[in-house]
Design a protein around this motif. Sequence first.
Motif, PDB file in Angstrom:
ATOM      1  N   MET A 157      -5.915  -8.640 -19.862  1.00  0.00           N
ATOM      2  CA  MET A 157      -4.559  -9.069 -19.470  1.00  0.00           C
ATOM      3  C   MET A 157      -3.771  -7.880 -18.958  1.00  0.00           C
ATOM      4  SD  MET A 157      -2.779 -11.652 -19.108  1.00  0.00           S
ATOM      5  CE  MET A 157      -1.138 -11.933 -18.527  1.00  0.00           C
ATOM      6  N   TYR A 158      -3.849  -6.770 -19.729  1.00  0.00           N
ATOM      7  CA  TYR A 158      -3.125  -5.563 -19.324  1.00  0.00           C
ATOM      8  C   TYR A 158      -3.597  -5.097 -17.960  1.00  0.00           C
ATOM      9  CZ  TYR A 158      -1.315  -5.248 -24.031  1.00  0.00           C
ATOM     10  OH  TYR A 158      -0.677  -5.506 -25.199  1.00  0.00           O
ATOM     11  N   ASN A 159      -4.909  -5.225 -17.741  1.00  0.00           N
ATOM     12  CA  ASN A 159      -5.443  -4.803 -16.447  1.00  0.00           C
ATOM     13  C   ASN A 159      -4.805  -5.573 -15.308  1.00  0.00           C
ATOM     14  OD1 ASN A 159      -7.088  -2.851 -17.351  1.00  0.00           O
ATOM     15  ND2 ASN A 159      -8.920  -4.100 -17.464  1.00  0.00           N
ATOM     16  N   LEU A 160      -4.581  -6.870 -15.515  1.00  0.00           N
ATOM     17  CA  LEU A 160      -3.972  -7.675 -14.461  1.00  0.00           C
ATOM     18  C   LEU A 160      -2.549  -7.214 -14.186  1.00  0.00           C
ATOM     19  CD1 LEU A 160      -5.145 -11.347 -15.101  1.00  0.00           C
ATOM     20  CD2 LEU A 160      -5.534  -9.961 -13.081  1.00  0.00           C
ATOM     21  N   TYR A 169       2.716  -1.781  -1.945  1.00  0.00           N
ATOM     22  CA  TYR A 169       3.316  -2.528  -0.854  1.00  0.00           C
ATOM     23  C   TYR A 169       4.678  -1.957  -0.491  1.00  0.00           C
ATOM     24  CZ  TYR A 169       5.564  -6.182   1.786  1.00  0.00           C
ATOM     25  OH  TYR A 169       6.245  -6.854   2.743  1.00  0.00           O
ATOM     26  N   PHE A 211      -2.594  -3.967 -12.391  1.00  0.00           N
ATOM     27  CA  PHE A 211      -3.001  -4.243 -11.021  1.00  0.00           C
ATOM     28  C   PHE A 211      -1.828  -4.775 -10.207  1.00  0.00           C
ATOM     29  CE2 PHE A 211      -5.390  -5.609  -7.521  1.00  0.00           C
ATOM     30  CZ  PHE A 211      -5.044  -6.923  -7.239  1.00  0.00           C
ATOM     31  N   PHE A 228      -2.061  -1.601  -1.651  1.00  0.00           N
ATOM     32  CA  PHE A 228      -1.935  -2.961  -1.132  1.00  0.00           C
ATOM     33  C   PHE A 228      -2.875  -3.177   0.050  1.00  0.00           C
ATOM     34  CE2 PHE A 228       0.202  -6.887  -0.691  1.00  0.00           C
ATOM     35  CZ  PHE A 228       0.369  -7.132   0.656  1.00  0.00           C
ATOM     36  N   ASN A 238     -16.057   3.437  -7.282  1.00  0.00           N
ATOM     37  CA  ASN A 238     -15.107   2.346  -7.429  1.00  0.00           C
ATOM     38  C   ASN A 238     -13.678   2.754  -7.182  1.00  0.00           C
ATOM     39  OD1 ASN A 238     -16.698   0.172  -8.015  1.00  0.00           O
ATOM     40  ND2 ASN A 238     -16.902   0.719 -10.157  1.00  0.00           N
ATOM     41  N   GLY A 240     -10.308  -5.162   0.900  1.00  0.00           N
ATOM     42  CA  GLY A 240     -11.372  -5.569  -0.016  1.00  0.00           C
ATOM     43  C   GLY A 240     -11.589  -7.073   0.021  1.00  0.00           C
ATOM     44  N   LEU A 241     -10.495  -7.850   0.079  1.00  0.00           N
ATOM     45  CA  LEU A 241     -10.623  -9.303   0.170  1.00  0.00           C
ATOM     46  C   LEU A 241     -11.286  -9.693   1.480  1.00  0.00           C
ATOM     47  CD1 LEU A 241      -7.201 -10.619  -1.201  1.00  0.00           C
ATOM     48  CD2 LEU A 241      -9.391 -10.576  -2.343  1.00  0.00           C
ATOM     49  N   LEU A 249      -0.105  -3.027  -6.951  1.00  0.00           N
ATOM     50  CA  LEU A 249       0.023  -3.741  -5.685  1.00  0.00           C
ATOM     51  C   LEU A 249       1.459  -3.680  -5.181  1.00  0.00           C
ATOM     52  CD1 LEU A 249      -1.789  -7.194  -5.575  1.00  0.00           C
ATOM     53  CD2 LEU A 249      -2.180  -5.200  -4.160  1.00  0.00           C
ATOM     54  N   ARG A 285      -5.539  -1.494   0.780  1.00  0.00           N
ATOM     55  CA  ARG A 285      -6.935  -1.426   0.356  1.00  0.00           C
ATOM     56  C   ARG A 285      -7.378  -2.723  -0.277  1.00  0.00           C
ATOM     57  NH1 ARG A 285      -9.389   2.580  -3.347  1.00  0.00           N
ATOM     58  NH2 ARG A 285      -7.362   2.656  -4.340  1.00  0.00           N
ATOM     59  N   PHE A 286      -6.475  -3.340  -1.055  1.00  0.00           N
ATOM     60  CA  PHE A 286      -6.834  -4.577  -1.714  1.00  0.00           C
ATOM     61  C   PHE A 286      -7.106  -5.670  -0.695  1.00  0.00           C
ATOM     62  CE2 PHE A 286      -7.166  -7.736  -4.800  1.00  0.00           C
ATOM     63  CZ  PHE A 286      -6.369  -8.808  -4.463  1.00  0.00           C
ATOM     64  N   ILE A 287      -6.230  -5.783   0.290  1.00  0.00           N
ATOM     65  CA  ILE A 287      -6.420  -6.818   1.307  1.00  0.00           C
ATOM     66  C   ILE A 287      -7.702  -6.560   2.093  1.00  0.00           C
ATOM     67  CG2 ILE A 287      -5.434  -7.914   3.327  1.00  0.00           C
ATOM     68  CD1 ILE A 287      -3.038  -8.114   2.046  1.00  0.00           C
TER      69      ILE A 287
END
Lengths: 264, 147
Positions: free
Chosen positions: B1-4, B15, B7, B70, B129, B76-77, B11, B72-74
């Motif tokens: 949960m904390y990780n979310l 952003y 994260f 932000f 990673n 990655g998606l 983000l 990098r995440f997009i």
Amino acid sequence: MKYDARLPDESVNYSSEHPLMEFLKVGGSIVAILLILYFVLGWSIDLLIRYISPSFEQKIEHFIEPKLGLNNMKGISVFGEKFESCVNLPYQLHIKLSQSKEVNAYALPGGTIVINEGFLEQCKSENELFFVIGHELGHLKHRDHLRGLGRSLIGLSLAALVGPSEATNILSESIQFGESRFSQAQELAADRYGLAFLQCYYKHVGGATDFFERQKKNDYSKWFLFASHPELVERIKHIKEQIATNQYTKKTTIPFDPQAFISK
Amino acid sequence: MYNLIIFGVLLLVGYVVGQYLEGRHYKSIREREANLVHLPVTDLKRPLRQDDLIEGVCVGGSVVISVDYFKRFIAGLRNLIGGNVTTYETLIDRGRREAILRMKESAMDADEIINVRIETSSISKGSKNNRIGSVEVYAYGTALKYK
């Protein structure tokens, strides 16, 4: 050639789409795909599980066995006529003692239950031990370990295919989150089975909640949504409700003597 | 949960700060481009004028720009589903324009810069990673001064 001073044309090299729109579109489509996959997987696994025979389960166990060093563990002997009459499993049951100090016990596919030394140390009565054994028997009976294995296996293989990145980390976290919710229902069902087992073995359910009541004082799992065992208070409440519904009786418990159970 | 939660915070920070810095950079780029528009930059092998040359110097400008969380995440998606990684487009665009501007700035008293080439390379630091990704753009050419 004549040089014509001009500023660069900004409209060509990048899209005018706002990054947040991009985030919503891509993120949204992935979430939708994941949800669909997850539910479809869940239904198909529940359908298929009846076709997995106990002998196949034991083949799975052979993969796990060497990793955990099950062959090197001492056994816990609880067997006898009384025990066999209360157990209804299609395969040979083995109960092993692990040297781990963690207060835990778990079931493996193929009919092995592992109980940690840490748990035995905290155990005060025979009845508590048998409740936990019954609880794990419940997991084996309901084949919970296979269901959990199935879903996360498929999810993790997808993640492995794609390769490590932030996106797949989030993917596996979300699957774990889903798994822990799913298994909380499974845990309560296993508690019900454990209670019924206790009633069968001792003809009463004294001692079923003793261990959890003691652990409650040390419980921090309130804070962790990911905990695979539901909050102890919830569990104790559920067990007490079951006792009332089934009109079980409680009598005195038998003190626990570890040496009586550990075989060489 | 904390990780979310962590994260989500990363983000958001990526952003907000990323957008702000990008906006600021573009403002600076546009200003300097307007100031230096009089200096021609071409990829031709020949000078624009037939006049006599006094000086020819190799000049270059380089810049390293990093990706925010932000973006990098997009990206990655996008790795999962494919398509244009539009979030990286502004990054590359800024890198190229900044490199060319710096090249121009290093040749302020030149009359033109010919044979301009742009090279891009990615710089990564960290484990598999946890890569910190940045892009280095290097623009180089020959600065000419006429009599």
